[in-house]
Design a protein around this motif. Structure first.
Motif, mmCIF file in Angstrom:
data_model
loop_
_atom_site.group_PDB
_atom_site.id
_atom_site.type_symbol
_atom_site.label_atom_id
_atom_site.label_comp_id
_atom_site.label_asym_id
_atom_site.label_seq_id
_atom_site.Cartn_x
_atom_site.Cartn_y
_atom_site.Cartn_z
ATOM 1 N N LEU A 99 -7.823 -66.936 -8.752
ATOM 2 C CA LEU A 99 -8.472 -68.200 -8.446
ATOM 3 C C LEU A 99 -9.129 -68.823 -9.669
ATOM 4 O O LEU A 99 -9.428 -70.014 -9.676
ATOM 5 C CB LEU A 99 -9.509 -67.988 -7.325
ATOM 6 C CG LEU A 99 -8.934 -67.516 -5.981
ATOM 7 C CD1 LEU A 99 -10.061 -67.328 -4.973
ATOM 8 C CD2 LEU A 99 -7.911 -68.503 -5.436
ATOM 9 N N ASN A 118 -7.080 -59.483 -6.180
ATOM 10 C CA ASN A 118 -8.087 -60.522 -5.939
ATOM 11 C C ASN A 118 -9.514 -60.080 -6.270
ATOM 12 O O ASN A 118 -10.485 -60.762 -5.916
ATOM 13 C CB ASN A 118 -8.014 -60.998 -4.484
ATOM 14 C CG ASN A 118 -6.807 -61.881 -4.240
ATOM 15 O OD1 ASN A 118 -6.412 -62.649 -5.116
ATOM 16 N ND2 ASN A 118 -6.216 -61.760 -3.058
ATOM 17 N N SER A 153 -8.824 -66.268 -0.732
ATOM 18 C CA SER A 153 -7.366 -66.272 -0.877
ATOM 19 C C SER A 153 -6.681 -66.181 0.486
ATOM 20 O O SER A 153 -5.698 -66.889 0.763
ATOM 21 C CB SER A 153 -6.932 -65.097 -1.761
ATOM 22 O OG SER A 153 -5.529 -65.053 -1.882
#
Length: 460
Positions: free
Chosen positions: A3, A80, A89
């Protein structure tokens, strides 16, 4: 893709990714993370930062993720990194680009700060409840042993007579302080860091008072820079837990001594003892020993946090990722120790006769003998010297103050009369200590009532 990947031209090295990841331990914050995100999305919609229908879609998506996590239907990814990015996510994969709007006016810095506070806020009442359960056990044991005379100790030498009930109330008062320390910690940490952003809030019209109220905080934190860099609440919390464990460890040490053949003041229930693989006669106080040993783990958690934080400049630094594991371990350790310790104390048998026998030796009524002379008009220092000579005489002749002939008393001081024997009886010695906080049964009853009131005020 991560991200935060926009600025980077290379994939993160696998070893770095593993080293950087915290999902293996911060996954337990999923409820708090989702609660924080729902409060944030609700506020964004209300403030017009995002559309109301987008906020509603985000909230519904987060609620579905929560349900699926608790059903074991969501698998977290090391890729992640942490619980925050895993949930975001997952949200984006479910509801599309709308999910990307959730992080508007928010940083992982204030996100993790609010998650961590929420988690500790949730655990403090759990631990307090367990302490109060132990308090109830101590009250029960005290009420059943108001007249159980035993020796009190200083320097682990027999000192003055007391009762088992008085001993139980000593530990009850320690635990009372533990409860109030945790309550104080909870009050101080009851401020919400959400909306602080990375360190300097944001240019969006966020309403931090709304999110604080939605998450059950008293108010938002006053300074955004402090908000994301503060871990005082975690340090204070583990400090309170360390003091609690110190009290349990001291109590454990007493129990270990008391159930030995050298003391035999108590006997542990078979269900809370273990045996030896080679010595068939053994009955080991493993619960008490483990509590004493696990105290070091909680101390270690406190020292870890203090060491992590001691050299950090403002604001957030990655070092602070290391704050959660010690707190989680301290919580797990305390919550494992308290119930089994309470059950061990609740089921132990008090050996009144053995305590009475031990109290009869060691001249623990010597101070009372000196007080007897003071009440006859002698200065305390003179009385002290006279009783010291009597004790020396008893040691040489194998007597105790209770059995020493009156002529021997009177050979040292003419102030002694036949009433000295009644004054030296252990029940007289204990019963005469009616001073507030003392071991006389009526005094201990007052102490018991105070602990009962303290517990009842928190369990109604």
């Amino acid at each position: 893709m991560k991200l935060w990947a926009g600025r980077f031209q290379k994939e993160t090295d696998t070893a770095v990714n593993d080293f950087n990841s915290s999902i293996s331990f911060d996954a337990r914050l999923y409820q708090e993370d989702i609660a924080g995100s729902i409060a944030h999305a609700t506020m964004l919609g209300k403030q017009g930062v995002i559309e109301e229908h987008e906020a509603e879609k985000i909230i519904q998506g987060l609620q579905a993720i929560l349900k699926d996590i608790e059903a074991g239907a969501v698998e977290f990814s090391e890729e992640n990194e942490d619980i925050h990015m895993n949930i975001e996510s997952e949200l984006t994969s479910r509801i599309g680009d709308t999910g990307k709007r959730l992080h508007t006016a928010r940083s992982r810095n204030d996100q993790v700060a609010v998650d961590f506070r929420l988690y500790v806020k949730k655990e403090i009442p759990v631990i307090v409840g367990m302490i109060l359960d132990l308090e109830k056990v101590l009250v029960k044991k005290a009420e059943a042993n108001l007249d159980a005379v035993m020796p009190g100790y200083t320097h682990l030498q027999r000192a003055q007579p007391t009762t088992f009930a008085h001993y139980m109330m000593a530990y009850a008062n320690m635990l009372k302080r533990d409860v109030t320390r945790l309550e104080d910690c909870l009050e101080r940490m009851d401020e919400c860091p959400l909306g602080a952003g990375a360190l300097a809030t944001s240019t969006y019209p966020v309403d931090r008072f709304q999110t604080a109220q939605a998450l059950g905080f008293r108010k938002p934190t006053d300074n955004s820079l402090d908000s994301v860099s503060d871990r005082d609440f975690a340090i204070e919390f583990t400090s309170a837990l360390s003091i609690l464990m110190m009290h349990l460890s001291r109590f454990s040490e007493e129990i270990i001594l008391w159930c030995s053949w050298e003391f035999k003041f108590v006997e542990l229930d078979d269900a809370y003892s273990t045996g030896s693989s080679i010595m068939p006669q053994k009955k080991n106080p493993d619960v008490a020993e483990l509590v004493r040993g696990k105290t070091g783990r909680v101390y270690g958690s406190l020292i870890t946090l203090l060491t992590i934080m001691k050299g950090l400049p403002l604001a957030y630094n990655k070092d602070m990722q290391e704050d959660k594991e010690p707190v989680f371990d301290a919580i797990d350790t305390v919550e494992q120790c308290l119930p089994v310790f309470a059950a061990m104390v609740d089921t132990l048998t008090v050996k009144n006769r053995n305590m009475q026998k031990a109290a009869a030796g060691g001249f623990i009524n010597a101070t009372d003998c000196a007080d007897y002379l003071v009440k006859k008009g002698l200065p305390f220092r003179d009385a002290y010297m006279i009783v010291g000579r009597l004790v020396h005489m008893c040691i040489k002749t194998g007597e105790t103050l209770d059995t020493l002939p009156l002529k021997d008393f009177q050979s040292v001081s003419g102030a002694f009369g036949p009433d000295v024997y009644q004054a030296l009886e252990l029940k007289t010695c204990v019963g005469g200590r009616k001073v507030y906080g003392g071991p006389a049964p009526d005094s201990v009853k007052t102490q018991i009532e105070h602990i009962k009131e303290f517990v009842e005020a928190r369990t109604e």
